[in-house]
Motif scaffolding. Sequence first.
Motif, PDB file in Angstrom:
ATOM      1  N   ARG A   1      -9.876   1.876  98.465  1.00 51.92           N
ATOM      2  CA  ARG A   1      -9.023   1.769  99.494  1.00 51.92           C
ATOM      3  C   ARG A   1      -7.488   1.527  99.354  1.00 51.92           C
ATOM      4  NH1 ARG A   1      -7.894  -2.569 102.264  1.00 51.92           N
ATOM      5  NH2 ARG A   1      -9.624  -3.676 101.550  1.00 51.92           N
ATOM      6  N   VAL A   2      -6.617   2.227  99.416  1.00 55.03           N
ATOM      7  CA  VAL A   2      -5.252   2.289  99.033  1.00 55.03           C
ATOM      8  C   VAL A   2      -4.478   1.825 100.090  1.00 55.03           C
ATOM      9  CG1 VAL A   2      -5.452   4.160  97.464  1.00 55.03           C
ATOM     10  CG2 VAL A   2      -4.687   4.834  99.678  1.00 55.03           C
TER      11      VAL A   2
ATOM     12  N   ILE B   1     -12.361  17.411 105.182  1.00 55.39           N
ATOM     13  CA  ILE B   1     -12.838  16.283 104.856  1.00 55.39           C
ATOM     14  C   ILE B   1     -11.829  15.319 104.818  1.00 55.39           C
ATOM     15  CG2 ILE B   1     -14.414  15.002 103.466  1.00 55.39           C
ATOM     16  CD1 ILE B   1     -15.992  17.286 103.007  1.00 55.39           C
ATOM     17  N   SER B   2     -10.792  15.556 104.147  1.00 58.07           N
ATOM     18  CA  SER B   2      -9.726  14.771 103.710  1.00 58.07           C
ATOM     19  C   SER B   2      -9.146  13.996 104.765  1.00 58.07           C
ATOM     20  CB  SER B   2      -8.503  15.600 102.849  1.00 58.07           C
ATOM     21  OG  SER B   2      -7.854  16.264 103.672  1.00 58.07           O
ATOM     22  N   LYS B   3      -8.896  14.718 106.015  1.00 56.01           N
ATOM     23  CA  LYS B   3      -8.355  14.212 107.108  1.00 56.01           C
ATOM     24  C   LYS B   3      -9.225  13.066 107.543  1.00 56.01           C
ATOM     25  CE  LYS B   3      -7.537  15.210 111.868  1.00 56.01           C
ATOM     26  NZ  LYS B   3      -7.404  16.274 113.053  1.00 56.01           N
ATOM     27  N   PHE B   4     -10.501  12.960 107.285  1.00 59.20           N
ATOM     28  CA  PHE B   4     -11.467  11.649 107.920  1.00 59.20           C
ATOM     29  C   PHE B   4     -11.047  10.698 106.743  1.00 59.20           C
ATOM     30  CE2 PHE B   4     -13.733  15.512 109.615  1.00 59.20           C
ATOM     31  CZ  PHE B   4     -13.813  15.139 110.820  1.00 59.20           C
ATOM     32  N   ALA B   5     -11.185  11.176 105.227  1.00 59.95           N
ATOM     33  CA  ALA B   5     -11.115   9.902 104.295  1.00 59.95           C
ATOM     34  C   ALA B   5      -9.713   9.233 104.630  1.00 59.95           C
ATOM     35  CB  ALA B   5     -11.273  10.562 103.172  1.00 59.95           C
ATOM     36  N   ALA B   6      -8.523  10.169 104.733  1.00 56.82           N
ATOM     37  CA  ALA B   6      -7.251   9.613 104.825  1.00 56.82           C
ATOM     38  C   ALA B   6      -7.354   8.616 106.099  1.00 56.82           C
ATOM     39  CB  ALA B   6      -6.162  10.546 104.832  1.00 56.82           C
TER      40      ALA B   6
ATOM     41  N   LEU C   1      -9.400   5.599 102.368  1.00 56.57           N
ATOM     42  CA  LEU C   1     -10.295   5.691 101.364  1.00 56.57           C
ATOM     43  C   LEU C   1     -10.251   7.126 100.258  1.00 56.57           C
ATOM     44  CD1 LEU C   1     -13.662   4.626 103.171  1.00 56.57           C
ATOM     45  CD2 LEU C   1     -11.902   3.138 101.688  1.00 56.57           C
ATOM     46  N   VAL C   2      -9.859   6.847  99.222  1.00 56.39           N
ATOM     47  CA  VAL C   2     -10.064   7.881  98.188  1.00 56.39           C
ATOM     48  C   VAL C   2     -11.251   7.694  97.536  1.00 56.39           C
ATOM     49  CG1 VAL C   2      -8.539   8.434  96.199  1.00 56.39           C
ATOM     50  CG2 VAL C   2      -7.236   7.563  97.974  1.00 56.39           C
ATOM     51  N   PRO C   3     -11.935   8.853  97.390  1.00 60.05           N
ATOM     52  CA  PRO C   3     -13.134   9.071  96.693  1.00 60.05           C
ATOM     53  C   PRO C   3     -13.212   9.151  95.161  1.00 60.05           C
ATOM     54  CG  PRO C   3     -12.445  11.250  97.704  1.00 60.05           C
ATOM     55  CD  PRO C   3     -11.503  10.472  98.236  1.00 60.05           C
TER      56      PRO C   3
ATOM     57  N   VAL D   1      -6.975  14.221  99.415  1.00 57.59           N
ATOM     58  CA  VAL D   1      -6.905  12.669 100.152  1.00 57.59           C
ATOM     59  C   VAL D   1      -5.822  12.040 100.018  1.00 57.59           C
ATOM     60  CG1 VAL D   1      -8.029  10.255 100.656  1.00 57.59           C
ATOM     61  CG2 VAL D   1      -9.355  12.552 100.563  1.00 57.59           C
ATOM     62  N   VAL D   2      -5.297  11.855  98.881  1.00 55.73           N
ATOM     63  CA  VAL D   2      -4.164  10.995  98.388  1.00 55.73           C
ATOM     64  C   VAL D   2      -2.866  11.574  98.869  1.00 55.73           C
ATOM     65  CG1 VAL D   2      -2.805  10.319  96.427  1.00 55.73           C
ATOM     66  CG2 VAL D   2      -5.262  10.059  96.274  1.00 55.73           C
ATOM     67  N   GLU D   3      -2.821  13.055  98.707  1.00 59.28           N
ATOM     68  CA  GLU D   3      -1.648  13.714  99.081  1.00 59.28           C
ATOM     69  C   GLU D   3      -1.649  13.575 100.622  1.00 59.28           C
ATOM     70  OE1 GLU D   3      -2.159  17.834  97.673  1.00 59.28           O
ATOM     71  OE2 GLU D   3      -1.672  17.095  95.555  1.00 59.28           O
TER      72      GLU D   3
END
Length: 718
Positions: free
Chosen positions: A122-123, A195-200, A204-206, A223-225
């Motif tokens: 979690r960043v 999916i990156s939208k949900f993680a961001a 949370l970075v997988p 996700v990071v980007e």
Amino acid sequence: MGIKLKDIFNKNDENKLVLPDFQRDFVWDKDQQKNLLASFMTCLPVGSILLLDGTKDDFANKKMCFPKDGCSPMDECTYLLDGQQRVTSLKSMFTDLFLDLNDWKFTWDSIYKDLRNRWFIRVIPKENEEDIFGYDTLIFNGLNSYEPNQIVDYIECKPIFKTKLQDWYNPGFIVKDNNDNIISIDDTNLRNLIISKFAAGEGLVPLYTLYKKDKTKALHEYVVERIGREKIESIKAHLMDLDEEQKKIELKKYLAEIEPNIDLFIKSNDESGINSAWSNLSAKWSRDIINYLEGIMNEIVPTTELPSDEINRAVAIFESINKGGTPLDTFDLIVAKAAKDKSLESLSKRLLFLLQEKVELSNAITGTLHDKIKVWFTEYVGLTKDNEISKFVKSQFLNMLSILSNTEYGIVDEIKSDYVKKNQILKLNSQQINSNTEKTIKALIRACSFLQLRCGIVHVKELPYELMILPIAYCLIDDKKWNDKKSVDKIEYWYWSCLFGGAYRERQNEQSIKDMKNLYKWIDGKIDNPFDNYYQMVLKDPGYSDINLLLMKDETHEVQSSVRKAILQYILSQEPKDFIFDELYLTSYKVGAEGSFNFQGNNQLIKIEDHHIIPLKNATKIGQSSKEIRSEKKHILNSPLNRTYISSYSNIQISDMKPVDYFNYVSEVAMFGHCISNNIGKIFEKEKEEDEFYMNILELRFDEIYKTLIMELDKLKA
């Protein structure tokens, strides 16, 4: 010497690095895994691994992360002797075990239950948390200066469930675009983008996409980007609310490090230059995070590599190195010894296979049941779960294995109590272990089916005395006894007589071996009933099972958990009707098998709860809670005589009712099944509810239980 983490994974994927099948199962829980990950991410040493060079024919093998599967090693391969828990944990964290989206449920069934997760960093910090990933300023300086305990709270583990397909990290998550169109699982980039939208959104970075073999863009990069871009937009929105002077100060604060000419851009009002600086800031932060995470794959794991001429000593080396750290238990060492026979699968795999087969029941076992079931499974009583063998099985397998390996079956006078001690068990050789495995596990399976179907045991962990399984298992190895009702009846007679007669209060090892010999001989007609002395003490043993103790009058003794369990289990073994749902017979195997019944038009799981016949709230006084009474061990209502199993649905229905009210709904048949006097309702109507009154009620129940038990035992021994 050392090896990069990614090279460990590569070699394992290519079957060049394999687990010998004498390795213990994966046993680390999520906290142990998380602590390892925290150490690894802060670049602290996590210990070396021990490797042994060899060939594919040196040992049977097991597949990393999968308890039942083997692999096909290369002709020349390396065996991982020490470090399995660490390497397995790291592989499950940094690789996508569920990469095959078409078959992810099969993978879920096949892997260790503690690996059914996906791991994240979690960043985005929470309020009052340190910003260790530089999210607020978009400047990340790495984690090398931190200690594991400083970052462990930023590690998140998300469990994967088969049914929770709405979770975006679930392999079965259905990805849709803005037009509600389903995205094909083959369109990896588009799926990752969405999916990156949900993680961001959760910051949370997988981590499970860090290990990759190609140059394609992975989910963690998306996700990071996205987090970086969204942070820039958030900062810009914040700046819009500031006056011009404050805005300039903030622009310099954020952009001075990334853009040396930011002063010129601000003075000349160069929006293009400023926007370029924002993009560069986001890109640099994203790349710094991604590079750091992906750099983990290049971390060096210290290794000690043994040459192939050490093969013959591999098991001894394995045992020796595991005397420190996480020690091997006796079962692990027996598995290692069994592995010397390379023509056989690992002992663990063979046991798991045998435990997962259906059991054809004998009529002798099921003859007294309300439902004449023919087939039974060991998972009903908890011998296996999630492709893992229970500790109970491992422990009692070793005891019975040692007995059968050291004596000829049926020559019971040669059996010694020393055979169930660790030192004696560890003397077994490979031939003894492998030749007696099937017979041993069959005996335990039969014994457990007996305990569930005849003795009210829902789960083996609830067996009042573990070693009582040994006499049962020894006798039921014999097919003749397994199929003979008189033999099975005598075993049940022995079980209840010794359990309620106090035989196992002390020296359980010696008692179980003594009972094994006597029970076998008695069934064979070689001796008269050797358990009559325990039968005479059933519910009469002072300080253990007598009425004085059960009515909480004994000042010097407390009711043991074994007696509490035994009373509940004996009632359940009678297959009583439920209190409210009269059509439902309560049986231990239905509960263990997660059977169902129709409740208000819906099928509901059969669950039982330990019910106070006289609720504790009945005895509460002004200002007193039922919790206070529950904590009084000697209170009369905490007597096991005041307890019985009923369905959870009945418990809900009557939880707020007094016995005088709810007994109107309980049939006489149900009351008789629970050993409750049918006069109890009338007594409640007339008497004043106080300790002496409760004592009288529970004394009546004792009489009912005693009468039912003694009559049954008299029939069983005939």
